[in-house]
Design a protein around this motif. Structure first.
Motif, mmCIF file in Angstrom:
data_model
loop_
_atom_site.group_PDB
_atom_site.id
_atom_site.type_symbol
_atom_site.label_atom_id
_atom_site.label_comp_id
_atom_site.label_asym_id
_atom_site.label_seq_id
_atom_site.Cartn_x
_atom_site.Cartn_y
_atom_site.Cartn_z
ATOM 1 N N ALA A 164 0.829 -1.204 0.000
ATOM 2 C CA ALA A 164 0.000 0.000 0.000
ATOM 3 C C ALA A 164 0.865 1.258 0.000
ATOM 4 O O ALA A 164 0.580 2.229 -0.710
ATOM 5 C CB ALA A 164 -0.927 -0.006 1.211
ATOM 6 N N LEU A 165 1.943 1.248 0.790
ATOM 7 C CA LEU A 165 2.857 2.391 0.831
ATOM 8 C C LEU A 165 3.529 2.591 -0.530
ATOM 9 O O LEU A 165 3.632 3.726 -1.020
ATOM 10 C CB LEU A 165 3.914 2.173 1.911
ATOM 11 C CG LEU A 165 5.029 3.224 1.992
ATOM 12 C CD1 LEU A 165 4.455 4.596 2.340
ATOM 13 C CD2 LEU A 165 6.086 2.806 3.012
ATOM 14 N N ALA A 166 3.993 1.502 -1.131
ATOM 15 C CA ALA A 166 4.667 1.604 -2.428
ATOM 16 C C ALA A 166 3.709 2.146 -3.487
ATOM 17 O O ALA A 166 4.088 2.981 -4.322
ATOM 18 C CB ALA A 166 5.204 0.232 -2.842
ATOM 19 N N MET A 167 2.462 1.700 -3.462
ATOM 20 C CA MET A 167 1.471 2.204 -4.425
ATOM 21 C C MET A 167 1.195 3.689 -4.196
ATOM 22 O O MET A 167 1.089 4.472 -5.153
ATOM 23 C CB MET A 167 0.174 1.402 -4.303
ATOM 24 C CG MET A 167 0.252 0.023 -4.927
ATOM 25 S SD MET A 167 -1.324 -0.849 -4.781
ATOM 26 C CE MET A 167 -1.128 -2.086 -6.078
ATOM 27 N N TYR A 168 1.089 4.068 -2.933
ATOM 28 C CA TYR A 168 0.862 5.489 -2.617
ATOM 29 C C TYR A 168 2.014 6.339 -3.153
ATOM 30 O O TYR A 168 1.795 7.368 -3.803
ATOM 31 C CB TYR A 168 0.709 5.653 -1.106
ATOM 32 C CG TYR A 168 0.768 7.084 -0.631
ATOM 33 C CD1 TYR A 168 -0.302 7.948 -0.824
ATOM 34 C CD2 TYR A 168 1.919 7.571 0.016
ATOM 35 C CE1 TYR A 168 -0.247 9.268 -0.388
ATOM 36 C CE2 TYR A 168 1.975 8.882 0.449
ATOM 37 C CZ TYR A 168 0.895 9.726 0.252
ATOM 38 O OH TYR A 168 0.958 11.025 0.668
ATOM 39 N N ARG A 169 3.239 5.895 -2.908
ATOM 40 C CA ARG A 169 4.398 6.672 -3.362
ATOM 41 C C ARG A 169 4.571 6.620 -4.880
ATOM 42 O O ARG A 169 5.175 7.514 -5.475
ATOM 43 C CB ARG A 169 5.661 6.169 -2.669
ATOM 44 C CG ARG A 169 5.685 6.520 -1.185
ATOM 45 C CD ARG A 169 7.003 6.137 -0.539
ATOM 46 N NE ARG A 169 7.067 6.579 0.851
ATOM 47 C CZ ARG A 169 8.052 6.267 1.673
ATOM 48 N NH1 ARG A 169 9.069 5.507 1.261
ATOM 49 N NH2 ARG A 169 8.042 6.700 2.924
ATOM 50 N N ALA A 170 4.037 5.559 -5.509
ATOM 51 C CA ALA A 170 4.117 5.457 -6.968
ATOM 52 C C ALA A 170 3.014 6.260 -7.653
ATOM 53 O O ALA A 170 2.912 6.252 -8.884
ATOM 54 C CB ALA A 170 4.024 3.987 -7.389
ATOM 55 N N GLY A 171 2.192 6.947 -6.861
ATOM 56 C CA GLY A 171 1.149 7.787 -7.431
ATOM 57 C C GLY A 171 -0.160 7.079 -7.678
ATOM 58 O O GLY A 171 -0.962 7.523 -8.518
ATOM 59 N N ASP A 172 -0.408 6.006 -6.954
ATOM 60 C CA ASP A 172 -1.656 5.258 -7.110
ATOM 61 C C ASP A 172 -2.376 5.182 -5.754
ATOM 62 O O ASP A 172 -2.442 4.121 -5.128
ATOM 63 C CB ASP A 172 -1.358 3.849 -7.641
ATOM 64 C CG ASP A 172 -2.624 3.041 -7.910
ATOM 65 O OD1 ASP A 172 -3.735 3.622 -7.839
ATOM 66 O OD2 ASP A 172 -2.505 1.827 -8.175
ATOM 67 N N PRO A 173 -2.930 6.316 -5.272
ATOM 68 C CA PRO A 173 -3.565 6.302 -3.950
ATOM 69 C C PRO A 173 -4.801 5.416 -3.877
ATOM 70 O O PRO A 173 -5.088 4.821 -2.838
ATOM 71 C CB PRO A 173 -3.909 7.759 -3.696
ATOM 72 C CG PRO A 173 -3.986 8.381 -5.054
ATOM 73 C CD PRO A 173 -2.968 7.657 -5.880
ATOM 74 N N LEU A 174 -5.561 5.304 -4.980
ATOM 75 C CA LEU A 174 -6.738 4.440 -4.961
ATOM 76 C C LEU A 174 -6.337 2.973 -4.832
ATOM 77 O O LEU A 174 -6.968 2.203 -4.100
ATOM 78 C CB LEU A 174 -7.572 4.665 -6.223
ATOM 79 C CG LEU A 174 -8.271 6.028 -6.318
ATOM 80 C CD1 LEU A 174 -8.978 6.177 -7.661
ATOM 81 C CD2 LEU A 174 -9.260 6.193 -5.176
ATOM 82 N N GLY A 175 -5.273 2.594 -5.540
ATOM 83 C CA GLY A 175 -4.759 1.228 -5.393
ATOM 84 C C GLY A 175 -4.257 0.978 -3.987
ATOM 85 O O GLY A 175 -4.451 -0.105 -3.420
ATOM 86 N N SER A 176 -3.628 2.014 -3.410
ATOM 87 C CA SER A 176 -3.144 1.910 -2.035
ATOM 88 C C SER A 176 -4.298 1.677 -1.073
ATOM 89 O O SER A 176 -4.233 0.816 -0.181
ATOM 90 C CB SER A 176 -2.386 3.181 -1.654
ATOM 91 O OG SER A 176 -1.981 3.158 -0.308
ATOM 92 N N LEU A 177 -5.403 2.423 -1.250
ATOM 93 C CA LEU A 177 -6.571 2.251 -0.391
ATOM 94 C C LEU A 177 -7.175 0.867 -0.535
ATOM 95 O O LEU A 177 -7.608 0.255 0.452
ATOM 96 C CB LEU A 177 -7.630 3.313 -0.733
ATOM 97 C CG LEU A 177 -7.327 4.734 -0.260
ATOM 98 C CD1 LEU A 177 -8.291 5.721 -0.903
ATOM 99 C CD2 LEU A 177 -7.390 4.814 1.271
ATOM 100 N N ASP A 178 -7.187 0.362 -1.746
ATOM 101 C CA ASP A 178 -7.756 -0.963 -1.982
ATOM 102 C C ASP A 178 -6.953 -2.041 -1.248
ATOM 103 O O ASP A 178 -7.519 -2.999 -0.715
ATOM 104 C CB ASP A 178 -7.773 -1.255 -3.492
ATOM 105 C CG ASP A 178 -8.514 -2.538 -3.809
ATOM 106 O OD1 ASP A 178 -9.681 -2.665 -3.400
ATOM 107 O OD2 ASP A 178 -7.919 -3.418 -4.467
#
Length: 640
Positions: free
Chosen positions: A331-345
């Protein structure tokens, strides 16, 4: 002459005969110096290439050194020298198994023409093949037959211990490996496995003497050196770990686990670039090792290669869907990669639960803000403001209740089958049915720690704390892991048994001195007891590992420094915490308190505590602190 493994490969035999070299090898084998024995047997075969007995001994030594290709070569040469194929079948099957050729190994090991004297060995290796295939029932049958034929074989009992551990029967595994050790105190495989069991039974420090005992018998045993090095690192003895990895690489220059241990050391020192370079030296050898994949992903994350980290963590989460750490990091990696919705999922399964940890809640809030949903960030921020060590319960099972129930009916005594069914029942609110199933499981699986843990969790859900404590204490006797410790300390504290809670936490820390959850919990408990200096020591050890990134940790460290009257340090850490989490009510309150106690910036203290009152309008302690800050500000204004 050529030096190898502490012995000499003699190119000019100088009068030595094949028989004398063979006898020399037997003496080396008795003392556990397998590398020297291997060289002596090479000399014997060099002198007499058709010396079948020496070739068989060479194959056995190579197998003990986990050099399967060399063992296979020696066996094939033995057959050419006239040794009957039936006499080599058990050893050749062993060599095939080590090389991953399971079908060829199974055909040989099941051969009816294997001599009776070699059948226990063949059955033992057949059991290992079946374990690798995942056919644990067949493996149990093979080991049972091997024990019937050779009831005192230490190696068989060692592998029985491995099977029981895979089945989740930790107590049975301990009993089996201890019996193996009694049958042969020089069995280094039994000592190695006992050390590994001690890590889960008590902790990393408790495991070290077992590895050390094995290395006294065979100082050059590769698996023992690997386990010893990794355990030294887990115990915080980094210099000793480094020395052991160098010893490993001197014996085995391409040893992947030695490089992995060095990479772990570099990562813990914060040098992720070096860790990544060292990890690359393992090549594809550790491609299936979850810990190595995780380390590689962490390095990519820290080096800013977020998409690479996502790729690695997605692979790992596919293999371990209920692993909280992997899910949070993805989730952290997705958030930092610019994918906050994926991070939330990804983080939803953790952050939406009552046992959600502070970090996952903070990450959820950040992802909501980044996905243009700032109003939804409020609740996670508020929950993250609570400084607590939450006992993490298992994540939901990746199956339906109906499918879990069918599996449970088919195999009603198997803990690995029943536990998912019980957890799903509990998740749907059917606590009583879940408890009845758990108690039945516990009665039939007394050596399985998870059977006791699930009973304790369900009794906690029913607010039956005395029964929960009994269950957790039974689990502790089998496997004193972090989840068991956290549950037991929590339950004991809730019932007012603080002395026992302190003893439990202290015992865990004694055997696991680098465990972050235990250090943090001990620090918070000392804070509550106003033992400021001890709280500082413990929380600084956590900060030393995590850095200045955890607002809750830093805020509580500020509390400890304030209590110890080190006001400058208190303000320093509270200020960092506030910059990380300016909307966190607890952090705001502590920062204002630290400034108030320092007495140098009364206006800033008043403003921060006023903000804390707005964030926590019902909190009487915050309101009282704000009133004190107002009075201090008025006094300073008068003096001016």
């Amino acid at each position: 002459m050529l030096i190898a493994g502490g012995a000499f490969l003699v190119t000019d035999m100088g009068g030595k005969t094949a028989a004398s070299s063979y006898q020399e090898a037997q003496q080396y084998i008795k003392t556990g110096d397998l590398r020297a024995a291997r060289v002596a047997l090479m000399n014997a075969v060099k002198e007499d290439p058709k010396f079948g007995q020496a070739l068989l001994a060479q194959a056995r030594v190579c197998l003990d050194l986990f050099d399967a290709p060399a063992a296979q070569d020696a066996l094939e040469r033995a057959q050419l020298a006239g040794v009957n194929k039936d006499q080599t079948a058990h050893l050749l099957g062993h060599a095939y198994w080590l090389q991953g050729e399971w079908d060829a190994a199974e055909r040989l090991l099941k051969s009816p023409s294997i001599p009776q004297a070699n059948r226990p060995y063949a059955l033992r290796i057949l059991g290992r093949v079946q374990m690798d295939r995942g056919d644990l029932a067949a493996a149990q049958g093979s080991f049972d037959e091997a024990i019937r034929l050779s009831p005192n074989d230490s190696q068989i009992w060692t592998d029985v211990a491995r099977l029981r551990f895979v089945q989740g029967d930790q107590r049975g595994a301990i009993d089996a490996v201890e019996y193996a050790f009694k049958r042969d105190p020089r069995n280094v495989r039994a000592l190695e496995f006992r050390g590994r069991l001690m890590r889960t039974q008590f902790g990393v420090v408790a495991a070290l003497p077992w590895f050390e005992r094995g290395l006294q018998i065979n100082p050059n045993d590769i698996p023992l050196l690997e386990e010893y090095a990794l355990t030294l690192g887990d115990a915080g003895r980094y210099r000793d770990m480094l020395a052991q990895t160098r010893a490993l690489l001197a014996l085995d220059p391409n040893n992947a686990k030695a490089y992995y241990a060095q990479a772990v050391l570099a990562a813990r020192a914060g040098n992720y670039a070096l860790a990544s370079r060292i990890l690359a030296k393992t090549g594809s050898t550790l491609g299936d090792m979850p810990a190595a994949i995780l380390l590689g992903a962490i390095c990519e994350l820290e080096l800013g290669n977020f998409n690479r980290a996502v790729d690695q963590l997605q692979i790992l989460l596919g293999r371990q869907p209920r692993n909280r750490q992997v899910r949070t990091l993805l989730a952290l990696a997705m958030y930092r990669a610019g994918d906050p919705l994926g991070s939330l999922d990804i983080i939803r399964e953790i952050a939406s639960r009552p046992d959600a940890d502070t970090y996952s809640l903070k990450l959820t809030a950040l992802a909501f803000v980044a996905s243009n949903q700032p109003e939804r960030a409020t609740n996670p921020i508020d929950d993250a403001a609570i400084a607590a060590i939450r006992t993490s319960l298992p994540l939901p099972e990746p199956e339906t209740l109906d499918s879990a129930a069918r599996a449970a009916r088919q195999d009603p005594d198997n803990a690995q089958t029943i536990l998912p069914y019980i957890r799903l029942l509990a998740a749907q609110g059917d606590i009583e049915t879940a408890l009845n199933e758990a108690l039945r499981l516990q009665a039939g699986n007394g050596g399985v720690a998870d059977a006791h843990i699930i009973v304790g969790d369900l009794e906690m859900a029913r607010a039956n704390l005395p029964a929960a404590i009994v269950a957790f204490q039974k689990a502790r006797q089998i496997s004193f892991t972090e989840p068991v410790m956290l549950r037991l300390v929590d339950a004991l504290s809730m019932t007012g048994r603080e002395d026992e809670a302190r003893e439990t936490l202290a015992a865990f820390l004694a055997y696991n001195p680098t465990n972050l959850s235990a250090l943090r919990l001990a620090g918070y408990r000392n804070l509550d007891a106003r033992n400021w200096d001890q709280a500082i020591i413990l929380l600084e050890r956590v900060r030393g590992r995590l850095g200045n990134n955890d607002a809750i940790l830093l805020a509580n460290l500020a509390r400890a420094y304030s209590g110890a009257r080190h006001h400058a340090k208190a303000v320093h850490f509270a200020e960092i915490a506030y910059h990380i989490a300016p909307a966190n009510a607890m952090v705001t309150h502590i920062y204002g308190q630290a400034l108030l106690q320092q007495g140098r910036r009364p206006k800033a203290a008043k403003e921060l505590l006023q903000k804390a009152v707005i964030l926590m309008p019902e909190n009487t302690q915050v309101a009282a602190a704000f009133r004190r800050a107002q009075a201090a500000y008025r006094m300073s204004a008068k003096r001016q």
